[in-house]
Motif scaffolding. Structure first.
Motif, PDB file in Angstrom:
ATOM      1  N   ALA A 282      43.775  32.247  43.268  1.00 17.73           N
ATOM      2  CA  ALA A 282      43.099  33.519  43.538  1.00 17.73           C
ATOM      3  C   ALA A 282      43.851  34.673  42.884  1.00 17.73           C
ATOM      4  CB  ALA A 282      42.993  33.747  45.043  1.00 17.73           C
ATOM      5  N   ASP A 283      43.119  35.730  42.602  1.00 18.87           N
ATOM      6  CA  ASP A 283      43.712  36.941  42.019  1.00 18.87           C
ATOM      7  C   ASP A 283      44.295  37.781  43.150  1.00 18.87           C
ATOM      8  OD1 ASP A 283      44.456  39.020  40.408  1.00 18.87           O
ATOM      9  OD2 ASP A 283      42.429  39.822  40.147  1.00 18.87           O
ATOM     10  N   VAL A 284      45.510  37.433  43.565  1.00 18.24           N
ATOM     11  CA  VAL A 284      46.174  38.093  44.687  1.00 18.24           C
ATOM     12  C   VAL A 284      47.485  38.691  44.195  1.00 18.24           C
ATOM     13  CG1 VAL A 284      47.242  37.772  46.954  1.00 18.24           C
ATOM     14  CG2 VAL A 284      45.138  36.540  46.388  1.00 18.24           C
ATOM     15  N   ARG A 285      47.751  39.934  44.597  1.00 18.64           N
ATOM     16  CA  ARG A 285      48.994  40.612  44.222  1.00 18.64           C
ATOM     17  C   ARG A 285      49.665  41.165  45.472  1.00 18.64           C
ATOM     18  NH1 ARG A 285      51.191  42.889  39.659  1.00 18.64           N
ATOM     19  NH2 ARG A 285      49.341  42.267  38.454  1.00 18.64           N
ATOM     20  N   ALA A 286      50.986  41.080  45.514  1.00 20.13           N
ATOM     21  CA  ALA A 286      51.740  41.578  46.661  1.00 20.13           C
ATOM     22  C   ALA A 286      51.654  43.095  46.727  1.00 20.13           C
ATOM     23  CB  ALA A 286      53.195  41.142  46.569  1.00 20.13           C
ATOM     24  N   SER A 287      51.475  43.613  47.936  1.00 19.31           N
ATOM     25  CA  SER A 287      51.452  45.063  48.136  1.00 19.31           C
ATOM     26  C   SER A 287      52.819  45.582  48.562  1.00 19.31           C
ATOM     27  CB  SER A 287      50.407  45.414  49.205  1.00 19.31           C
ATOM     28  OG  SER A 287      50.672  44.729  50.419  1.00 19.31           O
ATOM     29  N   SER A 288      53.832  44.708  48.542  1.00 21.43           N
ATOM     30  CA  SER A 288      55.184  45.094  48.911  1.00 21.43           C
ATOM     31  C   SER A 288      56.145  44.113  48.259  1.00 21.43           C
ATOM     32  CB  SER A 288      55.359  45.079  50.432  1.00 21.43           C
ATOM     33  OG  SER A 288      55.193  43.762  50.929  1.00 21.43           O
ATOM     34  N   VAL A 289      57.426  44.320  48.470  1.00 23.12           N
ATOM     35  CA  VAL A 289      58.411  43.354  48.011  1.00 23.12           C
ATOM     36  C   VAL A 289      58.232  42.051  48.787  1.00 23.12           C
ATOM     37  CG1 VAL A 289      60.875  42.812  47.946  1.00 23.12           C
ATOM     38  CG2 VAL A 289      60.079  45.087  47.305  1.00 23.12           C
ATOM     39  N   TYR A 290      58.190  40.927  48.070  1.00 19.83           N
ATOM     40  CA  TYR A 290      58.056  39.623  48.715  1.00 19.83           C
ATOM     41  C   TYR A 290      59.374  38.875  48.588  1.00 19.83           C
ATOM     42  CZ  TYR A 290      56.511  34.920  49.860  1.00 19.83           C
ATOM     43  OH  TYR A 290      56.384  33.682  50.439  1.00 19.83           O
ATOM     44  N   THR A 291      59.921  38.466  49.735  1.00 21.72           N
ATOM     45  CA  THR A 291      61.218  37.812  49.775  1.00 21.72           C
ATOM     46  C   THR A 291      61.063  36.356  50.178  1.00 21.72           C
ATOM     47  OG1 THR A 291      62.312  39.882  50.372  1.00 21.72           O
ATOM     48  CG2 THR A 291      63.522  37.843  50.799  1.00 21.72           C
ATOM     49  N   VAL A 292      61.673  35.478  49.406  1.00 21.66           N
ATOM     50  CA  VAL A 292      61.766  34.055  49.759  1.00 21.66           C
ATOM     51  C   VAL A 292      63.167  33.827  50.303  1.00 21.66           C
ATOM     52  CG1 VAL A 292      61.620  31.686  48.933  1.00 21.66           C
ATOM     53  CG2 VAL A 292      60.136  33.442  47.932  1.00 21.66           C
ATOM     54  N   PRO A 293      63.323  33.613  51.607  1.00 19.45           N
ATOM     55  CA  PRO A 293      64.662  33.465  52.183  1.00 19.45           C
ATOM     56  C   PRO A 293      65.338  32.174  51.729  1.00 19.45           C
ATOM     57  CG  PRO A 293      62.994  33.887  53.873  1.00 19.45           C
ATOM     58  CD  PRO A 293      62.270  33.536  52.625  1.00 19.45           C
ATOM     59  N   ALA A 294      66.624  32.096  51.932  1.00 24.14           N
ATOM     60  CA  ALA A 294      67.368  30.870  51.657  1.00 24.14           C
ATOM     61  C   ALA A 294      66.952  29.783  52.644  1.00 24.14           C
ATOM     62  CB  ALA A 294      68.869  31.140  51.765  1.00 24.14           C
ATOM     63  N   GLY A 295      66.919  28.561  52.151  1.00 21.90           N
ATOM     64  CA  GLY A 295      66.685  27.421  53.032  1.00 21.90           C
ATOM     65  C   GLY A 295      65.244  27.066  53.284  1.00 21.90           C
ATOM     66  N   VAL A 296      64.294  27.717  52.602  1.00 22.91           N
ATOM     67  CA  VAL A 296      62.888  27.375  52.818  1.00 22.91           C
ATOM     68  C   VAL A 296      62.397  26.493  51.670  1.00 22.91           C
ATOM     69  CG1 VAL A 296      62.497  29.543  54.032  1.00 22.91           C
ATOM     70  CG2 VAL A 296      61.896  29.370  51.627  1.00 22.91           C
ATOM     71  N   SER A 297      61.357  25.724  51.948  1.00 25.95           N
ATOM     72  CA  SER A 297      60.808  24.820  50.944  1.00 25.95           C
ATOM     73  C   SER A 297      59.935  25.584  49.954  1.00 25.95           C
ATOM     74  CB  SER A 297      59.970  23.736  51.623  1.00 25.95           C
ATOM     75  OG  SER A 297      58.814  24.310  52.230  1.00 25.95           O
ATOM     76  N   GLN A 298      59.639  24.930  48.844  1.00 21.83           N
ATOM     77  CA  GLN A 298      58.710  25.517  47.874  1.00 21.83           C
ATOM     78  C   GLN A 298      57.325  25.700  48.510  1.00 21.83           C
ATOM     79  OE1 GLN A 298      59.989  26.694  45.364  1.00 21.83           O
ATOM     80  NE2 GLN A 298      61.507  25.375  44.402  1.00 21.83           N
ATOM     81  N   TRP A 299      56.960  24.808  49.415  1.00 21.55           N
ATOM     82  CA  TRP A 299      55.676  24.972  50.130  1.00 21.55           C
ATOM     83  C   TRP A 299      55.664  26.260  50.935  1.00 21.55           C
ATOM     84  CZ3 TRP A 299      50.779  23.600  50.471  1.00 21.55           C
ATOM     85  CH2 TRP A 299      50.080  23.921  51.630  1.00 21.55           C
ATOM     86  N   LYS A 300      56.757  26.528  51.682  1.00 19.28           N
ATOM     87  CA  LYS A 300      56.831  27.740  52.489  1.00 19.28           C
ATOM     88  C   LYS A 300      56.790  28.989  51.618  1.00 19.28           C
ATOM     89  CE  LYS A 300      56.995  26.555  56.851  1.00 19.28           C
ATOM     90  NZ  LYS A 300      55.951  27.042  57.796  1.00 19.28           N
ATOM     91  N   ALA A 301      57.427  28.924  50.446  1.00 20.74           N
ATOM     92  CA  ALA A 301      57.399  30.066  49.532  1.00 20.74           C
ATOM     93  C   ALA A 301      55.966  30.364  49.092  1.00 20.74           C
ATOM     94  CB  ALA A 301      58.284  29.789  48.319  1.00 20.74           C
ATOM     95  N   LEU A 302      55.222  29.323  48.770  1.00 20.92           N
ATOM     96  CA  LEU A 302      53.825  29.484  48.360  1.00 20.92           C
ATOM     97  C   LEU A 302      52.947  29.897  49.532  1.00 20.92           C
ATOM     98  CD1 LEU A 302      51.347  28.998  46.448  1.00 20.92           C
ATOM     99  CD2 LEU A 302      51.410  26.608  47.256  1.00 20.92           C
ATOM    100  N   GLU A 303      53.059  29.180  50.642  1.00 22.01           N
ATOM    101  CA  GLU A 303      52.192  29.433  51.796  1.00 22.01           C
ATOM    102  C   GLU A 303      52.414  30.834  52.364  1.00 22.01           C
ATOM    103  OE1 GLU A 303      50.969  27.019  55.839  1.00 22.01           O
ATOM    104  OE2 GLU A 303      53.091  27.314  55.385  1.00 22.01           O
ATOM    105  N   GLY A 304      53.691  31.274  52.413  1.00 22.72           N
ATOM    106  CA  GLY A 304      53.978  32.605  52.942  1.00 22.72           C
ATOM    107  C   GLY A 304      53.307  33.697  52.135  1.00 22.72           C
ATOM    108  N   PHE A 305      53.310  33.549  50.815  1.00 21.57           N
ATOM    109  CA  PHE A 305      52.662  34.551  49.958  1.00 21.57           C
ATOM    110  C   PHE A 305      51.149  34.537  50.183  1.00 21.57           C
ATOM    111  CE2 PHE A 305      50.894  36.410  46.166  1.00 21.57           C
ATOM    112  CZ  PHE A 305      51.791  37.420  45.844  1.00 21.57           C
ATOM    113  N   CYS A 306      50.546  33.347  50.206  1.00 22.88           N
ATOM    114  CA  CYS A 306      49.097  33.245  50.394  1.00 22.88           C
ATOM    115  C   CYS A 306      48.669  33.827  51.733  1.00 22.88           C
ATOM    116  CB  CYS A 306      48.655  31.791  50.297  1.00 22.88           C
ATOM    117  SG  CYS A 306      48.787  31.061  48.647  1.00 22.88           S
TER     118      CYS A 306
END
Length: 314
Positions: A127-151
């Motif tokens: 999808a054409d989705v853009r963050a409206s703020s700074v997006y942070t991927v914390p230490a210790g999370v999976s690649q799935w969580k990084a993707l899912e959190g943004f979506c």
């Protein structure tokens, strides 16, 4: 069903006719999964040792693409058998940890390129989705969580996988199959469960960096006497919109399990996650429109084939 194995050295091998099998579709996390059992002989040893990928083929159509997690060989009353088990492609993202990262004005396409593509996963939709703020991927999370959190935060949806293993990083479009089940259909079993435990009445989102908070309430459950609050802490530099999305998402997810119907029917691959079922089972006082969230297909030579559907909504 035919079980097809793909080895790490790029060979393709069709397994013998299965004695029993199970294919479970969720489309998301928990992962799709499978298990297939068949007669074994020593010539299969090298293929099973190198097995990396799996496909379930039913009437010429791919019903699942997945990874191979394990195989086992057993000597029993019917002789030598082997069993292969594994999970869908979401497992590749769950099993790999992301580095801590901070994005400014990130797009979903960039997140997919950084966190999904390196693991051999092709994207069917982004999808054409853009963050409206700074997006942070914390230490210790999976690649799935990084993707899912943004979506979840910026798109309001959860990513999914198609049956052929492609990532669907876009909202559902309501294009699933629609079907009806009534008193005249061969229902093997049916269970209705309505569970208020865990349905949130309030999600309080707190940004400790800015000393800011945002409360989202579930008025329907509050009016029904519920009291269940969750406090969610977010990284710094969140916007008010991002905090509101986070709270709304927490409440929406908690409501998904409020009403669940589990329904078993004879046959295989009758429905898939995202399909819409209209139920009218008067004996149970059960009627309405439900979304299929899981489909578990099983087969054995003794019992034949059946599918158990997990339905949400109503």
């Amino acid at each position: 069903m035919t079980g097809r194995v793909f080895t790490c050295d790029h060979r393709v091998y069709d397994l013998p006719e299965p004695l029993s099998w199970e294919v479970v579709h969720t489309g998301t996390v928990p992962c799709d999964s499978y298990s297939v059992t068949f007669l074994y002989d020593r010539s299969m040893a090298e293929v099973l040792r190198l097995a990396a990928g799996f496909a379930a083929i039913y009437r010429g159509e791919t019903m699942l693409r997945a990874i191979v997690d394990e195989y086992a060989v057993e000597l029993g009353s019917i002789g030598l058998t082997a069993t292969i088990t594994g999970r869908g492609y979401a497992a590749r993202l769950l099993d790999n940890e992301s580095r801590p990262l901070t994005y400014q004005d990130a797009t979903l396409a960039e997140i997919v390129r950084r966190h999904v593509t390196p693991y051999g996963i092709a994207a069917g939709e982004v999808a054409d989705v853009r963050a409206s703020s700074v997006y942070t991927v914390p230490a210790g999370v999976s690649q799935w969580k990084a993707l899912e959190g943004f979506c979840r935060t910026y798109g309001g949806f959860s990513p999914r996988f198609s049956r052929d293993g492609k990532l669907l990083a876009a909202p559902e479009k309501g294009g699933g199959k629609r079907f009806s089940i009534g008193e005249g259909d061969p229902v093997l079993s049916c269970t209705l469960r309505e569970d208020h435990y865990g349905v949130l009445t309030e999600a309080l989102v707190i940004d400790k960096t800015r000393n800011a908070s945002y409360s989202v309430k579930n008025e329907d459950m509050i009016q029904r006497g519920g009291q269940c609050r969750r406090v969610v802490y977010t990284p710094g530099q969140r916007t008010w919109d991002a905090m509101r999305y986070t709270g709304e998402y927490q409440i929406r997810r908690s409501k998904e399990d409020e009403k669940t119907v589990t329904l078993s029917l004879p046959g295989s691959f009758l429905a898939f996650p995202g399909d819409q079922a209209t139920l009218r089972l008067d004996r149970m006082g059960l009627s309405g429109s439900f979304r299929v969230t899981e489909a578990a297909n099983v087969f054995s030579a003794e019992k034949g084939a059946s599918v158990t559907l997990t339905l949400k909504g109503g």
